[in-house]
Scaffold this active site. Structure first.
Site, PDB file in Angstrom:
ATOM      1  N   ILE A  19      38.188  34.918  30.228  1.00 47.49           N
ATOM      2  CA  ILE A  19      36.936  35.564  29.830  1.00 47.49           C
ATOM      3  C   ILE A  19      37.152  36.513  28.665  1.00 47.49           C
ATOM      4  O   ILE A  19      36.298  36.629  27.776  1.00 47.49           O
ATOM      5  CB  ILE A  19      36.324  36.297  31.045  1.00 47.49           C
ATOM      6  CG1 ILE A  19      35.837  35.278  32.079  1.00 47.49           C
ATOM      7  CG2 ILE A  19      35.169  37.207  30.617  1.00 47.49           C
ATOM      8  CD1 ILE A  19      35.400  35.889  33.397  1.00 47.49           C
ATOM      9  N   TYR A 174      43.010  44.095  45.518  1.00 50.90           N
ATOM     10  CA  TYR A 174      42.250  43.648  44.350  1.00 50.90           C
ATOM     11  C   TYR A 174      40.797  44.104  44.449  1.00 50.90           C
ATOM     12  O   TYR A 174      40.225  44.620  43.474  1.00 50.90           O
ATOM     13  CB  TYR A 174      42.321  42.127  44.218  1.00 50.90           C
ATOM     14  CG  TYR A 174      41.461  41.590  43.099  1.00 50.90           C
ATOM     15  CD1 TYR A 174      41.889  41.647  41.778  1.00 50.90           C
ATOM     16  CD2 TYR A 174      40.200  41.041  43.360  1.00 50.90           C
ATOM     17  CE1 TYR A 174      41.093  41.177  40.745  1.00 50.90           C
ATOM     18  CE2 TYR A 174      39.398  40.568  42.337  1.00 50.90           C
ATOM     19  CZ  TYR A 174      39.849  40.627  41.027  1.00 50.90           C
ATOM     20  OH  TYR A 174      39.052  40.167  40.010  1.00 50.90           O
ATOM     21  N   THR A 207      39.571  31.015  35.685  1.00 44.37           N
ATOM     22  CA  THR A 207      40.550  31.859  34.999  1.00 44.37           C
ATOM     23  C   THR A 207      41.768  32.031  35.905  1.00 44.37           C
ATOM     24  O   THR A 207      41.822  31.478  36.997  1.00 44.37           O
ATOM     25  CB  THR A 207      39.959  33.245  34.678  1.00 44.37           C
ATOM     26  OG1 THR A 207      39.783  33.976  35.914  1.00 44.37           O
ATOM     27  CG2 THR A 207      38.617  33.131  33.970  1.00 44.37           C
TER      28      THR A 207
END
Length: 276
Positions: A19, A174, A207
């Site tokens: 991205i 995360y 990604t």
């Protein structure tokens, strides 16, 4: 080529792939000068070569390398940016990594995904505030766009153990980093600075982070389009909000809790204080 972003200057972190790279490409396509951040010089040079091959003018691009697992390099990056560009219109905090399987601390003593995904962005926003405010004075507004995740809504801040050394899972680590980044947006744009800061969910894209979600992702260019839309001066934004699909979206409740925002700002300052 639409020049809606000319002559604005944008710093995109984590712009060597995914991205971030697509965001740099679209910003350049719309007339911006883009500072292409990468972890290493080799990765950055490769990214710039691919951007030029995709149609960007090399004159529009400047590559800077900094490893966000070292806060000292974040500080150097900010100094290099402000020396070259005293006015900075856009800061896109996109750099992110998956949390590793086991709790891993950086040499600065921070859990690695918390540092790369949040603390580096916090430090950059603070160190670049002067350049962003100067751009706002020149053109009416500067913007910070934090690339977050819908996963932040599943997270909780572990205030007593932010590095999760006692009870660690990679998904929780995360998600916490994305929650912190989303919460921090408003603090990155203090009243009177002329800065507007928001966070955005680019959607589930193909990604390097996709394995964390375990599903099929859309092309990275689609996620980048959602990011770049919020960079355009003709799109009005509300400071501190979380966007999804171009609109303000429901966020974790803690994103708007004053006490928690103050607590996060204090914690972040403590964790980066040696590099301030």
């Amino acid at each position: 080529m639409s020049a809606v972003l000319f002559p604005r200057v944008a710093l995109v972190t984590g712009a060597s792939s995914g991205i971030g790279w697509e965001t740099a490409r679209l910003l350049a396509e719309q007339g911006a000068t883009v500072i292409v951040h990468a972890r290493t010089v080799q990765e950055g040079e490769g990214a710039v070569d691919r951007l030029v091959a995709a149609g960007a003018s090399r004159d529009q691009l400047q590559m800077l390398a900094a490893d966000f697992t070292r806060l000292a390099e974040v500080t150097v990056l900010a100094g290099t940016v402000t020396a070259a560009f005293p006015t900075l219109d856009l800061l896109v905090n996109n750099a992110a990594i998956m949390a590793p399987e086991r709790c891993t601390l950086t040499e600065d003593g921070n859990e690695v995904s918390l540092q790369v995904n949040f603390l580096a962005a916090h430090l950059l926003a603070r160190l670049l505030r002067g350049a962003l405010t100067a751009a706002a004075e020149a053109r009416g507004e500067a913007r910070i766009v934090n690339v977050s995740s819908a996963l932040h809504r599943t997270a909780a801040m572990n205030w007593n153990d932010p590095h999760r050394a006692k009870k660690y899972t990679r998904v929780a680590a995360y998600a916490q980093s994305q929650l912190a980044l989303t919460m921090a947006s408003r603090d990155m744009a203090p009243a009177g600075s002329g800065i507007t800061a928001v966070s955005v969910n680019p959607g589930l894209c193909d990604t390097a982070l996709l394995p964390l979600y375990g599903r099929v992702g859309a092309p990275a260019a689609e996620g980048a389009a959602a990011v770049v839309r919020l960079c355009r001066p003709d799109v009005r934004l509300t400071n501190g909000e979380y966007y999804d699909g171009g609109d303000i979206a429901p966020s974790a409740n803690v994103v708007h809790e004053e006490r928690s925002l103050r607590r996060l700002a204090k914690l972040a300052d403590q964790l980066v204080t040696a590099q301030a």
